[in-house]
Design a protein around this motif. Structure first.
Motif, PDB file in Angstrom:
ATOM      1  N   LEU A 221       0.697  -0.749  -0.426  1.00 44.01           N
ATOM      2  CA  LEU A 221      -0.047   0.139  -0.157  1.00 44.01           C
ATOM      3  C   LEU A 221       1.109   1.278  -0.274  1.00 44.01           C
ATOM      4  CD1 LEU A 221      -2.519  -1.057   2.506  1.00 44.01           C
ATOM      5  CD2 LEU A 221      -2.854  -0.875   0.378  1.00 44.01           C
ATOM      6  N   LEU A 235      -2.869   4.464   6.134  1.00 43.51           N
ATOM      7  CA  LEU A 235      -2.747   3.362   5.940  1.00 43.51           C
ATOM      8  C   LEU A 235      -2.410   1.304   6.899  1.00 43.51           C
ATOM      9  CD1 LEU A 235       0.933   4.416   4.357  1.00 43.51           C
ATOM     10  CD2 LEU A 235      -0.471   2.681   3.227  1.00 43.51           C
ATOM     11  N   LEU A 251       3.543  -1.323   3.681  1.00 43.99           N
ATOM     12  CA  LEU A 251       3.390   0.038   4.036  1.00 43.99           C
ATOM     13  C   LEU A 251       4.211   0.926   3.766  1.00 43.99           C
ATOM     14  CD1 LEU A 251       0.916   0.296   7.371  1.00 43.99           C
ATOM     15  CD2 LEU A 251       0.319  -0.664   5.333  1.00 43.99           C
TER      16      LEU A 251
END
Length: 308
Positions: A221, A235, A251
């Motif tokens: 992500l 996130l 993340l």
């Protein structure tokens, strides 16, 4: 605009069928087949998605009405005297050209069907439409779960790679996930989502969380912008939503311009699929549907998923 005419070899199909009437059919993976060099990869990626989604397939070939008119328009040419015979002959040539193009489309669909059946997919419908490409896709929207298209159109060559001429119009018009693929197939093993923290971006995460295609696949992500505690919280919230996938989630926040920063991250981590959302009013949306769309699509060397 001329309404698309449809030809199909699916048993029991009525060529006069209106796609918007009656009950919605089972959702399908729709693979757009043309004469581009990406066509084999479109078949392979569509078969890969169909297997993982346990979703049947439709192979679609659209013959462009402008390039291959059913009835050539001779308006304005009446009264040309000695030229009338020439215009009739040209008109007949256009009709023959359209007929040959339709037959060529049938052969492409047959070859695509053989290729996909060899990959283990048996539930396949072949459809051929004569009309506007985007209008044809919109007519099938209610029956589409995923749309698969090549990044490069029929005019592409090694020296002159064009983005599929209709691609930006399709992205703006069709409200279904779109998988855009390069010219060569490589089985996807990792994915990244360009995430902006908006409410609609979380809807995209929710969509991915239920996707059997990404189950167990490493997912990144990635946010573009300033590195702040609020963004990390967003996130982490998104990461929790992906818990059911059983995936390793990474993340990241990166500063910079959207397109080069996303591609640089993708290259750095050797990620196979980039997922973006055409939603909200974020920088990513402005980028995706703005003037730099073509640049991003031209620089893509790996599959790109557009969420709608």
């Amino acid at each position: 605009m001329t309404q698309a005419k449809e030809f199909s070899n699916h048993p029991g199909h009525n060529n006069n069928h209106n796609d918007h009437q009656g009950e919605v059919e089972m959702l399908r993976v729709v693979a757009c087949i043309d004469g581009s060099r990406a066509a084999p990869a479109v078949c392979d990626y569509a078969a890969w998605a169909s297997k993982h989604m346990e979703t049947p397939m439709t192979l679609l070939h659209v013959l462009d009405e402008e390039r291959y008119p059913t009835e050539p328009d001779l308006a304005g040419n009446i009264g040309l005297g000695s030229r009338e015979q020439l215009m009739e002959e040209l008109s007949e040539l256009d009709r023959r050209r359209s007929k040959l193009a339709l037959e060529h489309g049938h052969h492409m669909l047959d070859e695509a069907e053989d290729r996909i059946k060899a990959l283990g997919i048996d539930d396949i419908i072949k459809r051929q439409r004569h009309g506007d490409f985007t209008e044809s896709l919109l007519a099938l929207e209610n029956q589409t779960r995923l749309l698969v298209m090549g990044l490069h159109g029929e005019s592409s060559s090694d020296r002159d790679v064009h983005v599929g001429s209709q691609l930006e119009t399709v992205i703006r018009s069709v409200h279904r996930p779109i998988l855009l693929v390069p010219d060569e197939y490589q089985q996807p093993k990792s994915a990244m989502l360009a995430f902006d923290g908006s409410a609609t971006a979380f809807k995209g995460v929710e969509l991915l969380s239920g996707s059997p295609v990404l189950k167990g696949m490493p997912i990144h992500l990635v946010m573009i912008g300033a590195d702040t505690s609020d963004r990390w919280e967003q996130l982490k919230k998104a990461e929790k939503m992906l818990g059911d996938l059983g995936s390793e989630v990474t993340l990241a926040i990166r500063a910079g311009d959207v397109e080069p920063t996303l591609h640089a991250y993708q290259e750095e981590h050797d990620i196979d699929i980039l997922v973006m959302g055409a939603y909200g009013h974020s920088r990513i949306r402005q980028f995706l549907v703005g003037s730099t769309t073509t640049t991003m699509l031209k620089t893509a060397r790996k599959p790109l998923v557009i969420l709608r």
